[in-house]
Write a protein that holds these residues in place. Sequence first.
Motif, PDB file in Angstrom:
ATOM      1  N   ASP A  81       2.601   7.905  -3.647  1.00 56.71           N
ATOM      2  CA  ASP A  81       1.929   6.818  -2.927  1.00 56.71           C
ATOM      3  C   ASP A  81       2.672   6.502  -1.648  1.00 56.71           C
ATOM      4  O   ASP A  81       3.757   5.918  -1.664  1.00 56.71           O
ATOM      5  CB  ASP A  81       1.864   5.571  -3.826  1.00 56.71           C
ATOM      6  N   TRP A  82       2.125   6.918  -0.513  1.00 57.05           N
ATOM      7  CA  TRP A  82       2.760   6.686   0.781  1.00 57.05           C
ATOM      8  C   TRP A  82       1.686   6.536   1.860  1.00 57.05           C
ATOM      9  O   TRP A  82       0.543   6.954   1.689  1.00 57.05           O
ATOM     10  CB  TRP A  82       3.709   7.828   1.162  1.00 57.05           C
ATOM     11  N   ARG A  83       2.079   5.922   2.964  1.00 57.19           N
ATOM     12  CA  ARG A  83       1.264   5.836   4.180  1.00 57.19           C
ATOM     13  C   ARG A  83       2.165   6.180   5.354  1.00 57.19           C
ATOM     14  O   ARG A  83       3.333   5.796   5.373  1.00 57.19           O
ATOM     15  CB  ARG A  83       0.683   4.425   4.380  1.00 57.19           C
ATOM     16  N   LEU A  84       1.634   6.903   6.329  1.00 50.78           N
ATOM     17  CA  LEU A  84       2.403   7.313   7.497  1.00 50.78           C
ATOM     18  C   LEU A  84       1.843   6.686   8.761  1.00 50.78           C
ATOM     19  O   LEU A  84       0.650   6.818   9.060  1.00 50.78           O
ATOM     20  CB  LEU A  84       2.385   8.838   7.652  1.00 50.78           C
ATOM     21  N   THR A  85       2.710   6.001   9.516  1.00 53.65           N
ATOM     22  CA  THR A  85       2.362   5.505  10.850  1.00 53.65           C
ATOM     23  C   THR A  85       2.900   6.482  11.882  1.00 53.65           C
ATOM     24  O   THR A  85       4.099   6.823  11.873  1.00 53.65           O
ATOM     25  CB  THR A  85       2.962   4.111  11.087  1.00 53.65           C
ATOM     26  N   ILE A  86       2.036   6.951  12.775  1.00 49.62           N
ATOM     27  CA  ILE A  86       2.396   7.935  13.789  1.00 49.62           C
ATOM     28  C   ILE A  86       2.378   7.251  15.150  1.00 49.62           C
ATOM     29  O   ILE A  86       1.331   6.755  15.596  1.00 49.62           O
ATOM     30  CB  ILE A  86       1.423   9.125  13.785  1.00 49.62           C
ATOM     31  N   HIS A 115       0.843  -1.191   0.000  1.00 52.43           N
ATOM     32  CA  HIS A 115       0.000   0.000   0.000  1.00 52.43           C
ATOM     33  C   HIS A 115       0.880   1.244   0.000  1.00 52.43           C
ATOM     34  O   HIS A 115       0.720   2.135   0.829  1.00 52.43           O
ATOM     35  CB  HIS A 115      -0.933  -0.004   1.213  1.00 52.43           C
ATOM     36  N   GLY A 116       1.811   1.312  -0.915  1.00 49.85           N
ATOM     37  CA  GLY A 116       2.673   2.471  -1.005  1.00 49.85           C
ATOM     38  C   GLY A 116       3.858   2.371  -0.072  1.00 49.85           C
ATOM     39  O   GLY A 116       3.994   1.448   0.725  1.00 49.85           O
ATOM     40  N   THR A 117       4.731   3.340  -0.179  1.00 47.05           N
ATOM     41  CA  THR A 117       5.912   3.394   0.684  1.00 47.05           C
ATOM     42  C   THR A 117       5.486   3.725   2.108  1.00 47.05           C
ATOM     43  O   THR A 117       4.708   4.648   2.342  1.00 47.05           O
ATOM     44  CB  THR A 117       6.895   4.457   0.164  1.00 47.05           C
ATOM     45  N   GLN A 118       6.018   2.974   3.040  1.00 45.73           N
ATOM     46  CA  GLN A 118       5.612   3.111   4.439  1.00 45.73           C
ATOM     47  C   GLN A 118       6.530   4.082   5.169  1.00 45.73           C
ATOM     48  O   GLN A 118       7.728   3.826   5.333  1.00 45.73           O
ATOM     49  CB  GLN A 118       5.629   1.748   5.134  1.00 45.73           C
ATOM     50  N   LEU A 119       5.964   5.191   5.621  1.00 51.28           N
ATOM     51  CA  LEU A 119       6.680   6.162   6.442  1.00 51.28           C
ATOM     52  C   LEU A 119       6.307   5.932   7.895  1.00 51.28           C
ATOM     53  O   LEU A 119       5.213   5.475   8.212  1.00 51.28           O
ATOM     54  CB  LEU A 119       6.295   7.591   6.041  1.00 51.28           C
ATOM     55  N   VAL A 120       7.217   6.287   8.799  1.00 50.86           N
ATOM     56  CA  VAL A 120       6.920   6.176  10.226  1.00 50.86           C
ATOM     57  C   VAL A 120       7.561   7.344  10.955  1.00 50.86           C
ATOM     58  O   VAL A 120       8.618   7.850  10.549  1.00 50.86           O
ATOM     59  CB  VAL A 120       7.439   4.829  10.809  1.00 50.86           C
ATOM     60  N   THR A 121       6.899   7.810  11.996  1.00 49.42           N
ATOM     61  CA  THR A 121       7.472   8.812  12.879  1.00 49.42           C
ATOM     62  C   THR A 121       7.168   8.419  14.314  1.00 49.42           C
ATOM     63  O   THR A 121       6.128   7.812  14.601  1.00 49.42           O
ATOM     64  CB  THR A 121       6.930  10.220  12.569  1.00 49.42           C
ATOM     65  N   VAL A 122       8.103   8.739  15.211  1.00 46.74           N
ATOM     66  CA  VAL A 122       7.969   8.391  16.628  1.00 46.74           C
ATOM     67  C   VAL A 122       8.360   9.614  17.451  1.00 46.74           C
ATOM     68  O   VAL A 122       9.503  10.072  17.387  1.00 46.74           O
ATOM     69  CB  VAL A 122       8.887   7.215  17.021  1.00 46.74           C
TER      70      VAL A 122
END
Length: 389
Positions: free
Chosen positions: A236-241, A203-210
Motif C-alpha cells: 500500500d503506497w502512493r507516489l508523488t512525482i 492512504h498508504g505510505t507516501q513516497l515522493v520523488t523530485v
Amino acid sequence: MIDPRIARFRAEGAEPAMQIGFYAPLKAPNHPVPSGDRQMARLLIEALRLGGHAVSLISTFRCFSATPDDAERARIAEGARDEVASIAAQWGDRPALTPDLIFAYHLYYKAPDLIGAALARRFDLPYVTAEASHAAKREGGPWQAGHALVEAAIREAAVNFCFTANDRLGLAEIVHESDRLIDLPPFIETSRYTRSPHPETRHGTQLVTVAMMRPGDKLHSYRFLAAALMRLQHLDWRLTIIGDGPARSEVEAAFAPLPPDRLVWRGALAGDAVADALMTADLFVWPGFNEAFGLSYLEAQACGRPVIAVRGEGTPSVVRDGTTGLLTANHLADYAAAIARLLTDPALRAAFGEAASAFVHGERTLAGAAARLQSGLDRARQPMNGAAP
C-alpha cells in the motif's frame, strides 16, 4: 544561528573580507533553466557571502560544448577570448572592479574554464576551483582539448574544493600537495527544511520523488523507478512525482501501467513548495543514475525522510547507507526490495528519518560550508609553495 567560526566576518558595518569574482563555465547561477548546477552555484555564492565576502558574477558566457566538434570548440574559444578582452578592458579602466580572487565552479572536459582562469593569469589573481573534474580516460580521446584545458586550470589553482571522494581521487592524480585539495561536502540551506512530525498516512505510505524530466540519465531513473514500483503493487503506497521537462511524455508513459490512483503528478515546483511536499511524505525514492551527488537527497533527509537510491560515484557523499537511507546495486530487484523493506518496516523508516535529519542539519549546513570555504580561501591567498606538479 551564525557558526562561530565565521562570525568574525559578519560584524555590522565591516568591510567585505574579499572581493570574489565568481564564474561557472557550464551554467551561470542566473541561467533561466533550473538545474542542480544552477542551485549549487547559488548556494556557493550564498555561503561565500555568509563568510563576509562580496561576490560578483564576472561573466555568464557558457563554455559548454555538447560534442567535441572542432568548429564548435573554435567558436566557443573565439567567443571566450572576446569576453576576456572585454572584461579585462573594464577592469583596466576601473581597477576597483578587479576582484581579489577568482572562484570557478564545475569545470569538466565539456565545459573548461576559458574565462576565469584566463583573467586570473592576466591579472595575477589567486584562482580557486570547486567541483572540478579530472577524467584521465579523456586523455588522448576526442575530448582531449577540453580535458587539457581543465587539467591546466586545476594545476594552476591555489585551492581545489572537492565535493566527493571520487572527485578528490581524480584531482590527486595531478595535484600532489594535499593542502591544495580541500573537502567541501555537498550542502544545502537547511532552514527551509525544518523537521516536522511524522505524517499520518491515511492512504498508504507516501513516497515522493523530485527530478527534472529530460532525456538521458534522468529519464532512465524515472523508468527504473516505475519498473521497481510495478513489482510492489501488492503493498500500500502512493507516489508523488515533482518535476517537468522535455521528456514529460516519456516519463508518463513509463508510469502508465500503474493504477492512476497510485500517482500524484505535481509538475515543477520550487522552494517552499518542494519542502512542503517532502515533509508530508514518508520516503524519498530516486535511483539517481550518474548523479554527481544530488541535492534533492539532502533536502529530503533534512526533512527527516529516508532515501533509497542506486549506489553511484556521488550518492555515497550525500546518503549514509544503512543509517539515513539505503543505497542499492544497479539491479531492479535490489532496488524494489529496498523500497519494500522500508515500506513494511515503519520503525526502521523512523530511525533512518531521525538519523537523516541529524546528519544534514548537523553536517551539511550553509554555515558549515562557509567555514570550510574560508579555510580554503585563507590558503589560496598564501604564496604557493612551488609550482604545480
